[in-house]
Design an enzyme around this catalytic site. Structure first.
Site, mmCIF file in Angstrom:
data_model
loop_
_atom_site.group_PDB
_atom_site.id
_atom_site.type_symbol
_atom_site.label_atom_id
_atom_site.label_comp_id
_atom_site.label_asym_id
_atom_site.label_seq_id
_atom_site.Cartn_x
_atom_site.Cartn_y
_atom_site.Cartn_z
ATOM 1 C CE1 TYR A 1 9.950 36.173 67.459
ATOM 2 C CE2 TYR A 1 9.177 36.230 65.281
ATOM 3 C CZ TYR A 1 9.518 35.448 66.504
ATOM 4 O OH TYR A 1 9.905 34.283 66.475
ATOM 5 C CE LYS B 1 13.210 34.452 65.928
ATOM 6 N NZ LYS B 1 13.812 33.511 66.812
#
Length: 258
Positions: A154, A158
């Site tokens: 994740y 990002k």
């Protein structure tokens, strides 16, 4: 009104941050196209926007599909005539140790959180170049500034959004198009309920304790709301932010300060 009848498109808008952004931009005066893969929920959000006196259209589409994203933008422009603001908000999270992450896990997280942002921004940019104006407001995260344990894929996805935002801002600046990103922290949404539950399993904590533990990092002393995030997006979507581009701004109550 800030929007004054301009058109915004928000993905992942059926609930949480996306819904908060959609309703805030409607209150700002935007007509709002809302997207999600949850057909029933996204149509309810469109009805909420219409109840605020703005036009709205709900479009069910998968942001990891270039064909579906392109068709979504075409539908928005066909109905409303323009696309002034694109907010690729859709995102997913998965809690795992890096050594346990499968190729399928990695690809799934990147397909929505990075590829989805790219596809939405690309489709919007093609339309905005024709208009010679527009604002792209990407969804990043504080995990795009500081990698988080148990969220490595994740975080990587990002970080990719932050880099893409900077590069795209340089490419689109000559056309009068700005590209920025908002970076939320710990927001009281379904996503963080999932993170809390799964992190608790790794850390030996009962439900709610992981959220409480990480919330202690918040300088302002409270969990973030979708409305907190929406306030920043409202600014980035407005003419007040005409001279801001290439920035990925933390909106996290002071967890990350770089």
């Amino acid at each position: 009104m800030k929007g004054n009848g301009q058109v915004a498109l928000i993905t992942g808008a059926a609930r949480g941050i996306g819904r908060g952004i959609a309703l805030r931009l409607a209150k700002d005066g935007f007509d709002v196209v809302v997207n999600d893969i949850d057909s029933e929920a996204i149509h309810l959000v469109a009805e909420e926007i219409q109840a605020l006196g703005r036009r709205s259209k709900a479009i069910v589409a998968d942001v990891s599909s270039g064909k579906e994203v392109d068709e979504m933008v075409d539908q928005a422009v066909d109905q409303f005539g323009t696309l002034d603001v694109m907010v690729p908000n859709a995102g997913i999270a998965q809690v795992k140790q890096a050594i346990e992450i499968t190729e399928e896990d990695w690809d799934k997280v990147f397909s929505v959180n990075s590829k989805g942002v790219f596809l939405c921004a690309r489709a919007a940019a093609r339309q905005m170049i024709k208009q010679k104006n527009g604002k792209i407001v990407n969804c990043a995260s504080i995990a795009g500034h500081d990698g988080f344990s148990l969220l490595s894929h994740y975080s990587a996805a990002k970080f990719a959004v932050v880099g893409f935002t900077q590069a795209l801002a340089k490419e689109l600046g000559p056309y009068g198009i700005t590209v920025n990103a908002y970076c939320p922290g710990i927001v009281g949404t379904d996503m963080w309920e999932l993170i809390d539950e799964k992190m608790g399993e790794y850390l030996g904590l009962v439900k709610g304790e992981a959220l409480k533990k990480y919330s202690e990092l918040i300088s302002l002393g409270r969990v973030e709301t979708p409305e907190d995030v929406a306030s920043l997006v409202s600014y980035l979507a407005s003419s007040d932010a005409d001279y801001m581009t290439g920035q990925s701004i933390n909106i996290c109550g002071g967890i990350v300060m770089n």
